[in-house]
Write a protein that holds these residues in place. Structure first.
Motif, PDB file in Angstrom:
ATOM      1  N   TYR A  37       1.033  -1.169  -0.260  1.00 20.15           N
ATOM      2  CA  TYR A  37      -0.154   0.159   0.143  1.00 20.15           C
ATOM      3  C   TYR A  37       0.949   1.198  -0.017  1.00 20.15           C
ATOM      4  CZ  TYR A  37      -3.366   3.056   1.834  1.00 20.15           C
ATOM      5  OH  TYR A  37      -4.384   4.993   1.615  1.00 20.15           O
ATOM      6  N   ASP A  38       0.929   1.971  -0.736  1.00 19.83           N
ATOM      7  CA  ASP A  38       1.117   3.698  -1.062  1.00 19.83           C
ATOM      8  C   ASP A  38       0.327   4.158  -0.297  1.00 19.83           C
ATOM      9  OD1 ASP A  38       2.260   5.717  -1.983  1.00 19.83           O
ATOM     10  OD2 ASP A  38       2.565   5.097  -3.447  1.00 19.83           O
ATOM     11  N   LYS A  39       0.766   4.678   0.738  1.00 19.57           N
ATOM     12  CA  LYS A  39      -0.104   6.156   1.545  1.00 19.57           C
ATOM     13  C   LYS A  39       0.168   7.085   0.879  1.00 19.57           C
ATOM     14  CE  LYS A  39       1.526   4.338   6.771  1.00 19.57           C
ATOM     15  NZ  LYS A  39       2.397   5.183   7.519  1.00 19.57           N
ATOM     16  N   LYS A  40       0.710   7.532   0.323  1.00 21.14           N
ATOM     17  CA  LYS A  40       0.399   8.446  -0.534  1.00 21.14           C
ATOM     18  C   LYS A  40      -0.325   8.988  -1.500  1.00 21.14           C
ATOM     19  CE  LYS A  40       4.171  12.541  -2.291  1.00 21.14           C
ATOM     20  NZ  LYS A  40       5.517  12.650  -3.019  1.00 21.14           N
ATOM     21  N   THR A  41      -0.267   8.127  -2.841  1.00 22.36           N
ATOM     22  CA  THR A  41      -1.499   7.860  -3.411  1.00 22.36           C
ATOM     23  C   THR A  41      -2.903   7.533  -3.040  1.00 22.36           C
ATOM     24  OG1 THR A  41      -0.384   5.851  -4.431  1.00 22.36           O
ATOM     25  CG2 THR A  41       0.731   8.252  -5.379  1.00 22.36           C
ATOM     26  N   LYS A  42      -2.659   6.809  -1.658  1.00 26.90           N
ATOM     27  CA  LYS A  42      -3.788   5.736  -1.358  1.00 26.90           C
ATOM     28  C   LYS A  42      -4.277   5.264  -2.359  1.00 26.90           C
ATOM     29  CE  LYS A  42      -4.781   8.929   1.558  1.00 26.90           C
ATOM     30  NZ  LYS A  42      -5.631  10.347   1.999  1.00 26.90           N
ATOM     31  N   THR A  43      -2.880   3.972  -2.723  1.00 29.14           N
ATOM     32  CA  THR A  43      -3.221   3.214  -3.942  1.00 29.14           C
ATOM     33  C   THR A  43      -2.134   1.988  -3.855  1.00 29.14           C
ATOM     34  OG1 THR A  43      -1.499   3.822  -5.346  1.00 29.14           O
ATOM     35  CG2 THR A  43      -3.680   4.625  -5.901  1.00 29.14           C
ATOM     36  N   MET A  44      -2.548   0.490  -4.261  1.00 28.01           N
ATOM     37  CA  MET A  44      -1.619  -0.771  -4.316  1.00 28.01           C
ATOM     38  C   MET A  44      -1.260  -0.461  -5.113  1.00 28.01           C
ATOM     39  SD  MET A  44      -2.861  -2.104  -1.308  1.00 28.01           S
ATOM     40  CE  MET A  44      -1.946  -3.688  -1.304  1.00 28.01           C
ATOM     41  N   ARG A  45       0.535  -0.825  -4.651  1.00 23.14           N
ATOM     42  CA  ARG A  45       1.805  -1.081  -6.346  1.00 23.14           C
ATOM     43  C   ARG A  45       2.367  -2.146  -5.708  1.00 23.14           C
ATOM     44  NH1 ARG A  45       2.872   3.649  -8.310  1.00 23.14           N
ATOM     45  NH2 ARG A  45       5.505   2.718  -8.749  1.00 23.14           N
ATOM     46  N   CYS A  46       2.489  -2.806  -6.891  1.00 21.20           N
ATOM     47  CA  CYS A  46       2.722  -4.173  -7.612  1.00 21.20           C
ATOM     48  C   CYS A  46       4.218  -3.014  -7.639  1.00 21.20           C
ATOM     49  CB  CYS A  46       2.247  -4.741  -8.491  1.00 21.20           C
ATOM     50  SG  CYS A  46       0.580  -5.305  -8.301  1.00 21.20           S
TER      51      CYS A  46
END
Length: 68
Positions: A37-46
């Motif tokens: 989870y990327d807190k800055k963009t509030k998205t999941m990253r692979c």
């Protein structure tokens, strides 16, 4: 020389296309994919590490990994 790259992208088709492009250029999967989870963009990253052996070439700090 042995090359190493870590590919990452949002959890969408961008990631799959990035890894597929690397595989089609002769890179090989190295280890398991990651998912965070990327807190800055509030998205999941692979993420996925890939490696490639290139005969007859020497690695240097100016080697542009994406060219291979």
């Amino acid at each position: 020389m042995k090359l190493y790259r870590f590919l990452s992208a949002p959890d969408d088709n961008t990631f799959c296309h990035k890894v597929t492009a690397a595989l089609n250029k002769g890179w090989h999967l190295f280890g398991s994919p990651t998912y965070a989870y990327d807190k800055k963009t509030k998205t999941m990253r692979c993420g996925q590490a890939v490696v490639k052996d290139v005969d007859g070439q020497e690695y240097g700090p100016d080697t542009k990994l994406s060219d291979w």
